[in-house]
Design a protein around this motif. Sequence first.
Motif, PDB file in Angstrom:
ATOM      1  N   GLY A  74       1.878  84.906 -61.855  1.00  0.00           N
ATOM      2  CA  GLY A  74       2.036  86.419 -61.253  1.00  0.00           C
ATOM      3  C   GLY A  74       2.224  86.286 -59.822  1.00  0.00           C
ATOM      4  O   GLY A  74       3.256  87.274 -59.443  1.00  0.00           O
ATOM      5  N   VAL A  75       1.667  85.450 -59.139  1.00  0.00           N
ATOM      6  CA  VAL A  75       1.821  85.414 -57.535  1.00  0.00           C
ATOM      7  C   VAL A  75       3.334  85.000 -57.310  1.00  0.00           C
ATOM      8  O   VAL A  75       3.777  85.703 -56.642  1.00  0.00           O
ATOM      9  N   SER A  99       5.857  87.391 -55.208  1.00  0.00           N
ATOM     10  CA  SER A  99       6.209  86.802 -53.779  1.00  0.00           C
ATOM     11  C   SER A  99       7.571  86.716 -53.503  1.00  0.00           C
ATOM     12  O   SER A  99       7.951  87.187 -52.342  1.00  0.00           O
ATOM     13  N   GLY A 100       8.272  86.270 -54.273  1.00  0.00           N
ATOM     14  CA  GLY A 100       9.743  85.644 -54.064  1.00  0.00           C
ATOM     15  C   GLY A 100      10.203  84.777 -52.972  1.00  0.00           C
ATOM     16  O   GLY A 100      11.015  84.406 -52.622  1.00  0.00           O
ATOM     17  N   ARG A 101       8.840  83.952 -52.729  1.00  0.00           N
ATOM     18  CA  ARG A 101       8.849  82.655 -51.764  1.00  0.00           C
ATOM     19  C   ARG A 101       9.020  81.420 -52.514  1.00  0.00           C
ATOM     20  O   ARG A 101       8.461  81.473 -53.735  1.00  0.00           O
ATOM     21  N   ARG A 102       9.502  80.475 -51.813  1.00  0.00           N
ATOM     22  CA  ARG A 102       9.824  79.311 -52.635  1.00  0.00           C
ATOM     23  C   ARG A 102       8.223  78.510 -52.800  1.00  0.00           C
ATOM     24  O   ARG A 102       8.164  78.227 -53.877  1.00  0.00           O
ATOM     25  N   LEU A 141       7.583  77.367 -56.820  1.00  0.00           N
ATOM     26  CA  LEU A 141       7.256  75.879 -57.030  1.00  0.00           C
ATOM     27  C   LEU A 141       5.902  75.130 -57.738  1.00  0.00           C
ATOM     28  O   LEU A 141       6.008  74.380 -58.607  1.00  0.00           O
ATOM     29  N   PHE A 142       5.010  75.898 -57.085  1.00  0.00           N
ATOM     30  CA  PHE A 142       3.780  75.764 -57.908  1.00  0.00           C
ATOM     31  C   PHE A 142       3.719  76.432 -59.137  1.00  0.00           C
ATOM     32  O   PHE A 142       3.236  75.743 -59.995  1.00  0.00           O
ATOM     33  N   ALA A 143       4.427  77.298 -59.199  1.00  0.00           N
ATOM     34  CA  ALA A 143       4.337  78.047 -60.862  1.00  0.00           C
ATOM     35  C   ALA A 143       5.217  77.172 -61.738  1.00  0.00           C
ATOM     36  O   ALA A 143       4.911  76.803 -62.844  1.00  0.00           O
ATOM     37  N   ALA A 144       6.443  76.646 -61.327  1.00  0.00           N
ATOM     38  CA  ALA A 144       7.270  75.510 -62.152  1.00  0.00           C
ATOM     39  C   ALA A 144       6.310  74.377 -62.097  1.00  0.00           C
ATOM     40  O   ALA A 144       6.319  73.702 -63.571  1.00  0.00           O
ATOM     41  N   GLY A 145       5.750  73.904 -61.283  1.00  0.00           N
ATOM     42  CA  GLY A 145       4.871  72.460 -61.562  1.00  0.00           C
ATOM     43  C   GLY A 145       3.647  72.861 -62.545  1.00  0.00           C
ATOM     44  O   GLY A 145       3.426  71.994 -63.353  1.00  0.00           O
ATOM     45  N   GLU A 146       3.144  74.096 -62.555  1.00  0.00           N
ATOM     46  CA  GLU A 146       2.069  74.273 -63.435  1.00  0.00           C
ATOM     47  C   GLU A 146       2.617  74.669 -65.007  1.00  0.00           C
ATOM     48  O   GLU A 146       1.953  73.819 -65.828  1.00  0.00           O
ATOM     49  N   LEU A 147       3.945  74.789 -65.132  1.00  0.00           N
ATOM     50  CA  LEU A 147       4.514  74.841 -66.384  1.00  0.00           C
ATOM     51  C   LEU A 147       4.466  73.707 -67.130  1.00  0.00           C
ATOM     52  O   LEU A 147       4.368  73.398 -68.078  1.00  0.00           O
TER      53      LEU A 147
END
Length: 131
Positions: A17-18, A22-25, A29-35
């Motif tokens: 969600g964040v 956010s639109g910030r990198r 990156l954290f979201a992609a890593g979590e996936l």
Amino acid sequence: MPLALLASASGARTFSGVAAVSGRRPPRLFAAGELIYDKVPSVPSRVAPRLIVGRVAAGALIGTIVANRTGRSRTGSAILGGLIAFAGAHLTYRMRRALSERIPAFAAALVEDALVVGAATAGAVLLHSED
């Protein structure tokens, strides 16, 4: 509706969600890593007390962001966002377990990812349309 979609997405994947709003990198990156990390078999349960706290905090942060953009109560939206994230964590945990009984666990995780990314994206689009 944006709050419900974004906070429930963060209940399933803390940073989703964040990252969507956010639109910030770094959040992306954290979201992609979590996936990716979520697919590791030894990952602890998202509903474990020490892990769900972060998801509730992410939901509360989403609530504050949505309130700032829509003019709603920050406190009320933060509380609601945290509650939605808590419920979302439990619901998606149960959904994935049920799916894993019918399809391979990895496929169940990918179905869940699609729902999470879809909810986060839809929530961000709706939030943007309310600006």
